[in-house]
Design an enzyme around this catalytic site. Structure first.
Site, PDB file in Angstrom:
ATOM      1  N   ARG A 120      31.980 -20.544 -17.909  1.00 40.36           N
ATOM      2  CA  ARG A 120      31.232 -21.753 -16.978  1.00 40.36           C
ATOM      3  C   ARG A 120      32.166 -22.713 -17.211  1.00 40.36           C
ATOM      4  NH1 ARG A 120      25.027 -21.077 -19.978  1.00 40.36           N
ATOM      5  NH2 ARG A 120      25.147 -18.608 -19.265  1.00 40.36           N
ATOM      6  N   THR A 180      23.511 -15.757 -31.933  1.00 38.29           N
ATOM      7  CA  THR A 180      23.061 -16.145 -30.708  1.00 38.29           C
ATOM      8  C   THR A 180      23.931 -15.390 -29.579  1.00 38.29           C
ATOM      9  OG1 THR A 180      22.552 -18.265 -31.140  1.00 38.29           O
ATOM     10  CG2 THR A 180      22.673 -17.875 -28.916  1.00 38.29           C
ATOM     11  N   ASP A 208      19.007 -18.228 -12.977  1.00 38.16           N
ATOM     12  CA  ASP A 208      19.112 -16.803 -12.786  1.00 38.16           C
ATOM     13  C   ASP A 208      17.813 -15.789 -13.186  1.00 38.16           C
ATOM     14  OD1 ASP A 208      19.721 -17.368 -15.692  1.00 38.16           O
ATOM     15  OD2 ASP A 208      21.128 -15.740 -15.629  1.00 38.16           O
ATOM     16  N   SER A 266      23.432 -19.819 -15.195  1.00 33.85           N
ATOM     17  CA  SER A 266      22.332 -19.717 -15.911  1.00 33.85           C
ATOM     18  C   SER A 266      21.292 -21.011 -15.709  1.00 33.85           C
ATOM     19  CB  SER A 266      22.438 -19.316 -17.534  1.00 33.85           C
ATOM     20  OG  SER A 266      21.025 -19.140 -17.954  1.00 33.85           O
ATOM     21  N   HIS A 267      21.088 -21.437 -16.757  1.00 30.74           N
ATOM     22  CA  HIS A 267      19.989 -22.805 -16.732  1.00 30.74           C
ATOM     23  C   HIS A 267      20.898 -24.098 -16.413  1.00 30.74           C
ATOM     24  CE1 HIS A 267      21.632 -22.374 -20.561  1.00 30.74           C
ATOM     25  NE2 HIS A 267      21.480 -23.619 -20.812  1.00 30.74           N
ATOM     26  N   ASP A 320      16.253 -15.380 -16.107  1.00 29.15           N
ATOM     27  CA  ASP A 320      16.243 -14.528 -17.484  1.00 29.15           C
ATOM     28  C   ASP A 320      15.773 -15.252 -18.681  1.00 29.15           C
ATOM     29  OD1 ASP A 320      18.476 -16.555 -18.111  1.00 29.15           O
ATOM     30  OD2 ASP A 320      19.821 -15.113 -18.848  1.00 29.15           O
ATOM     31  N   ARG A 321      15.360 -16.697 -18.219  1.00 30.34           N
ATOM     32  CA  ARG A 321      14.757 -17.557 -19.396  1.00 30.34           C
ATOM     33  C   ARG A 321      13.316 -17.696 -18.854  1.00 30.34           C
ATOM     34  NH1 ARG A 321      18.938 -21.420 -22.603  1.00 30.34           N
ATOM     35  NH2 ARG A 321      20.670 -19.910 -22.368  1.00 30.34           N
ATOM     36  N   ASP A 325      14.211 -19.837 -15.225  1.00 31.69           N
ATOM     37  CA  ASP A 325      15.398 -20.757 -14.933  1.00 31.69           C
ATOM     38  C   ASP A 325      16.151 -20.331 -13.877  1.00 31.69           C
ATOM     39  OD1 ASP A 325      16.473 -18.569 -15.983  1.00 31.69           O
ATOM     40  OD2 ASP A 325      18.062 -19.350 -17.161  1.00 31.69           O
ATOM     41  N   LYS A 357      17.752 -10.647 -21.244  1.00 35.52           N
ATOM     42  CA  LYS A 357      16.435 -11.503 -21.483  1.00 35.52           C
ATOM     43  C   LYS A 357      16.032 -11.299 -20.162  1.00 35.52           C
ATOM     44  CE  LYS A 357      18.974 -15.722 -21.952  1.00 35.52           C
ATOM     45  NZ  LYS A 357      20.255 -15.722 -22.894  1.00 35.52           N
ATOM     46  N   SER A 394      15.947 -20.338 -27.074  1.00 36.29           N
ATOM     47  CA  SER A 394      16.418 -20.856 -26.196  1.00 36.29           C
ATOM     48  C   SER A 394      15.675 -20.353 -25.032  1.00 36.29           C
ATOM     49  CB  SER A 394      17.997 -20.849 -25.911  1.00 36.29           C
ATOM     50  OG  SER A 394      18.351 -19.805 -25.920  1.00 36.29           O
ATOM     51  N   GLU A 437      15.052 -15.263 -28.469  1.00 31.66           N
ATOM     52  CA  GLU A 437      15.826 -16.509 -28.818  1.00 31.66           C
ATOM     53  C   GLU A 437      15.011 -17.920 -28.519  1.00 31.66           C
ATOM     54  OE1 GLU A 437      20.138 -15.237 -27.160  1.00 31.66           O
ATOM     55  OE2 GLU A 437      19.040 -16.457 -25.989  1.00 31.66           O
TER      56      GLU A 437
END
Length: 578
Positions: free
Chosen positions: A22, A363, A297, A121-122, A299-300, A295, A395, A384, A382
């Site tokens: 990233r 993690t 993508d 991601s987020h 996954d959260r 989020d 996730k 997060s 997790e």
């Protein structure tokens, strides 16, 4: 079309973190930057997973994704890949990519051997924000450290990359495009982003019972995609399949810059949902019974009840405690459960109570994947805001939302027409009265000078050489905090492959079961992020309803003093408190 070998030179700092590489968009758009990383990935993979193979290439739709997909398609041809699958408009959530790799079968009967996922991601998106890329293997999960280490090593030595001059492929609508290239025919198959994923979810959950819950006039629902890729699935799942009203969906149009917001489903960034659920600064009249967010993508996830926040650590524990009776997929029992080390020990207590196998891992979702592939783990999570199960190897934000709706549907199955439904808050408070409460918070100090962050961590490790000295500091700050029983730098030996992961976070463990954990995060795009996790365990039923901030205040004071946070970072307060 003949293969071109393009000369290049290495870029510094292309080491993948826990979830890929990233960086800021301005870094990725440098000539050859993305190409170097993609070629280094191809070179790190076994030949049979590249030559003649099929790959998935898609992501969360953030800025620069469309250009990146075209670059990777051309390089796939150059490296001998025979076919690429792309979600319509290049959109696939990270969990949907995992589902496609694991479940989708091509016309020739073969599956994909892996996937390039384009996401940060987020993290925010846009020309001045973040871009990211990661590689997932044939099991649908993130590449293991043996591969990511090899990718990084390759980036430091790369001299050329392989590509072809291919016309731009139209990825805006489903269809197959074929090209005659050196070595045979190459195809790009653009397919509906939702179908494989929705089919999988329908095999896991009882959609009929959730539909009954959502049809109750007493039950109101709200889902916020934060303008991330989750919006590509929300209408299909919640409205078309489950009968929710369209106005229960917030920010469900995917945007390259996430509407200018930060697509992180927490109390700080999911402002609109938080306000609608009655948790904002001004009181909302009659908030919905249930709210959730995903989020960038997807996954959260964040789970909310009416004026009530469910911590991610509690969420995974509550799902595990109720899964066998509420979710058909788990009706024959759980194989085991697992959590990341910084996540609270709420899941540990459930595992002990239900006599389940339990694992504490570093993690990074890849550690859960190993356990799942070995049949050792069914549900994991997790702190997060990541929760998931062995249906895929990532996730899964929408899975977590459906898991909670399933639990609510089960708890209300004999009461749908009653005066008062069992609520999210009722379920959480009942859980605390059964298992005890883990008061928990996380302080994030973002974009800290990397050198200072490392000094702070080194200082905390040195301090652990004398626990009596640590306790002297603790008692000097707060006499009402328990003694520190021990401390370490977390190291994990994988029970499946025997690999060892060191330096995974610094732990201070207190005699009453409380914990302080300090970790440097690998998910930022510049600078360092220091994460401080503070956990107080309370078994006394008369003390489980305190305000979290009040219950944790003594430990927070101790943590800031022990770490010399302000001294090292110059910060008097964290960037984000969760």
């Amino acid at each position: 079309m003949s293969i071109k070998r393009v000369q290049t030179t290495p870029f510094d700092g292309q080491k993948p973190g826990t979830s890929g590489l990233r960086k800021k968009v301005k870094v990725f758009i440098q000539p050859n930057y993305l190409q170097n990383f993609v070629q280094s990935t191809f070179n790190a993979l076994p030949a049979d997973q590249v030559k003649g193979a099929r790959l998935v290439v898609s992501g969360d739709g953030r800025y620069y994704s469309k250009e990146a997909i075209q670059i990777i398609i051309k390089m796939a041809v150059g490296n001998g890949v025979k076919s690429v699958w792309v979600g319509t408009n290049g959109l696939l959530s990270t969990p949907a990519v995992s589902a496609v790799v694991r479940e989708r079968v091509g016309a020739d009967g073969s599956k994909a051997s892996g996937a390039f996922i384009l996401t940060a991601s987020h993290n925010p998106g846009g020309p001045n924000e973040d871009f990211g890329i990661k590689y997932n293997m044939g099991n649908g999960g993130p590449a293991p450290e043996s591969i990511t280490n090899k990718i990084y090593e390759n980036t430091t030595q790369i001299k050329e990359y392989l590509t072809v001059d291919l016309p731009e492929v139209d990825i805006t609508k489903p269809g197959v495009t074929s090209f005659e290239v050196e070595g045979g025919t190459f195809t790009v198959d653009v397919f509906d982003s939702a179908s494989d994923y929705v089919k999988l979810l329908k095999s896991i959950f009882d959609f009929n019972s959730i539909r009954k819950l959502l049809s109750s006039p007493k039950f109101t629902f709200c889902f916020d995609a934060l303008h991330g890729v989750g919006g590509a699935y929300a209408k299909r799942i919640f409205v078309e399949e489950l009968g929710a009203k369209e106005d229960s969906l917030l920010n469900c149009v995917p945007k390259e810059d996430f509407g200018g917001g930060h697509p992180d489903p927490n109390l700080t960034y999911a402002k609109e949902l938080v306000a609608r659920m009655g948790l904002g600064k001004s009181d909302t009249q009659n908030p919905p019974e249930f709210g959730a967010a995903a989020d960038g993508d997807a996954d959260r996830n964040m789970i909310l009840g009416k004026r009530f926040f469910v911590t991610p650590s509690d969420s995974v524990a509550i799902i595990a405690a109720n899964a066998v009776e509420a979710i058909p997929y788990f009706s024959s029992g759980l194989k085991g459960v697992a959590r990341s080390m910084p996540t609270s020990a709420a899941l540990d207590v459930v595992a002990k109570h239900l006599n389940l196998k339990f694992f504490e891992v570093p993690t990074g979702w890849k550690f859960f994947g190993n356990l799942m592939d070995a049949g050792l783990c069914s549900i994991c999570g997790e702190e997060s805001f990541g929760t998931g199960s062995d249906h895929i190897r990532e996730k899964d934000g929408i899975w977590a939302v459906l898991a909670w709706l399933s639990i609510l549907a089960y708890k209300n199955k004999d009461n749908i027409g009653g005066d008062k439904l069992v609520t999210v808050e009722d379920i959480v408070r009942k859980h605390w009265s059964t298992y005890g409460r883990h008061y928990y918070t996380r302080y994030d100090y973002e974009n800290v000078d990397a050198g200072k962050a490392k000094e702070l961590m080194a200082s905390l490790v040195n301090l652990q050489s004398s626990i009596p000295e640590v306790n002297k500091i603790v008692k000097g700050v707060r006499s009402d905090v328990a003694n520190v029983a021990g401390g370490d730098e977390f190291e994990y030996k994988d029970p499946v492959d025997g690999s060892i992961s060191s330096h995974q976070g610094i732990r201070y463990l207190f005699e009453d079961g409380s914990r302080l954990v300090f970790r440097l995060s690998g998910t930022g795009s510049e600078g360092a992020t220091i994460r401080l996790y503070i956990e107080q365990y309370e078994k006394d039923p008369s003390k489980i309803s305190r305000e979290s901030s009040e219950a944790l205040a003594p430990l927070v004071e101790v943590a800031l003093k022990l770490s010399k946070m302000q001294e090292f970072t110059g910060r008097s307060a964290p960037t984000v408190i969760t």
